[in-house]
Design an enzyme around this catalytic site. Structure first.
Site, PDB file in Angstrom:
ATOM      1  N   SER A 287     -30.890   7.218 -13.520  1.00  0.00           N
ATOM      2  CA  SER A 287     -31.289   6.398 -14.666  1.00  0.00           C
ATOM      3  C   SER A 287     -30.134   5.528 -15.141  1.00  0.00           C
ATOM      4  O   SER A 287     -28.961   5.908 -15.014  1.00  0.00           O
ATOM      5  CB  SER A 287     -31.752   7.301 -15.813  1.00  0.00           C
ATOM      6  OG  SER A 287     -31.897   6.582 -17.021  1.00  0.00           O
TER       7      SER A 287
ATOM      8  N   TYR B 283     -30.693  13.901 -21.672  1.00  0.00           N
ATOM      9  CA  TYR B 283     -31.416  13.275 -20.561  1.00  0.00           C
ATOM     10  C   TYR B 283     -30.437  12.566 -19.632  1.00  0.00           C
ATOM     11  O   TYR B 283     -30.478  12.753 -18.400  1.00  0.00           O
ATOM     12  CB  TYR B 283     -32.452  12.287 -21.091  1.00  0.00           C
ATOM     13  CG  TYR B 283     -33.085  11.439 -20.014  1.00  0.00           C
ATOM     14  CD1 TYR B 283     -33.999  11.995 -19.123  1.00  0.00           C
ATOM     15  CD2 TYR B 283     -32.763  10.097 -19.879  1.00  0.00           C
ATOM     16  CE1 TYR B 283     -34.577  11.230 -18.119  1.00  0.00           C
ATOM     17  CE2 TYR B 283     -33.332   9.317 -18.881  1.00  0.00           C
ATOM     18  CZ  TYR B 283     -34.232   9.889 -18.010  1.00  0.00           C
ATOM     19  OH  TYR B 283     -34.800   9.128 -17.007  1.00  0.00           O
TER      20      TYR B 283
END
Length: 346
Positions: free
Chosen positions: A145, A170
């Protein structure tokens, strides 16, 4: 070529599975169909793949269903944290390649639900790596990501930048995935590629992300929350470009002799390389809907970053990636889908 796509009921996974099946690959899709967001959207994506998923029916666990659209596409409901079932699937299917997109998503959700990220993004990914080791594959492609760049202030973001200052669990879990995959590539020679996805949007997008939230609220005359008072920049990338670029990467596994330290591992940014101001993005949605937004300006949220901006030079030069859908065209396609009968949340 037999390919496993985890997260196949997800936004990116369902599109990639469709394109792979369309070109003739044998595809097995896997997803746990959790309720992190409205499962009607996941069911709709599966129906686009030709997988029987009647509205109101709970999809059964561990039942392999064959697509009515692609005879060589199958789907099974399973979680990657279920090691025993995953081992059995790998042993039975003997995949050539694996695309791991299954993960607990969401930056803000990780602030309040940290354990969900450890189970799926770390334990689940370890299970995938172990399966790729025990049942060797030609290539493991996995989702990282843009969040890994965290507090990085240099722009555009390059794969060579330091990514040791995450601002959410995350992001930390995604950086951990890169480290885990590198170690397995070194130890066991597994060719692995991590893709740092930048902000993805388009038809069938996640309802917890800005495009869907904005379209829903604006079309209903409800206010939208605009964080950091609108002073944010995002490298919005259309889903078609993301899926096509991912498949280009899948088709070109890293070769040890061409990689750093002779480890068959690499990481790429995949984005549009054309960052857009948040207010300009909102304006495009307003124009497509023909309605002005009622905006509530709010401060920056924990875990958010001011800007994402992908340097995709490496991906372009080594893989041949070239995004072609500009924002106006992408928003037009997205809103057309949003207002259509295909959108189960409309």
């Amino acid at each position: 070529m037999k390919i496993l796509v985890t997260g196949a009921a997800g936004f990116i996974g369902s599109k990639i599975a469709y394109l792979l099946a369309e070109r003739g690959d044998e595809v097995v899709g896997l997803d746990n169909i959790n309720d992190y967001y409205d499962v009607r959207l996941k069911a709709g994506r599966l129906r686009e793949l030709g997988i029987s998923c009647p509205e109101g029916e709970e999809f059964p666990w561990h039942e392999m269903r064959v697509s009515a659209k692609f005879a060589h596409l199958r789907f099974i409901r399973m979680g990657i944290e279920d090691k025993e079932s995953l081992d059995r699937l790998f042993e039975e299917e003997r995949f050539d390649k694996v695309i791991n997109l299954a993960a607990q998503a969401g930056v803000r959700y990780s602030i309040t639900n940290p354990y969900a990220y450890l189970t799926s993004n770390l334990v689940g990914f370890l299970n995938i790596l172990e399966c790729c080791r025990n049942f060797p594959v030609k290539h493991l492609l996995f989702a990282s990501s843009s969040s890994v760049y965290g507090l990085n202030v240099k722009a555009p973001f390059s794969e060579d930048d330091k990514v040791d200052a995450p601002v959410s669990l995350y992001a930390a879990s995604k950086k951990s995935n890169e480290l885990m995959a590198h170690s397995y590539s070194k130890l066991y020679g597994i060719p692995a590629t991590g893709l740092r996805y930048f902000t993805v949007y388009g038809p069938w997008g996640r309802p917890d992300m800005a495009p869907m939230l904005f379209a829903s609220a604006i079309s209903q005359g409800k206010p939208i929350n605009v964080f950091n008072h609108g002073d944010m920049i995002r490298d919005f990338t259309f889903i078609d470009d993301i899926a096509a670029g991912s498949i280009l990467c899948l088709d070109k596994p890293p070769v040890a002799e061409e990689c750093a330290n002779s480890v068959p591992f690499r990481v790429y940014n995949i984005g549009c390389s054309n960052p857009v101001k948040l207010m300009d993005f909102i304006n495009e949605i307003e124009q497509a809907l023909g309605t002005k937004a009622n905006m509530i300006m709010k401060p920056m949220q924990p875990g958010d970053v001011y800007m994402t901006n992908a340097n995709t030079t490496k991906l372009e030069q080594e893989i041949g990636y070239k995004p072609c859908v500009r924002l106006h065209e992408g928003i037009t396609k997205f809103i057309a889908w949003y207002q259509s009968d295909k959108n189960p949340l409309r």
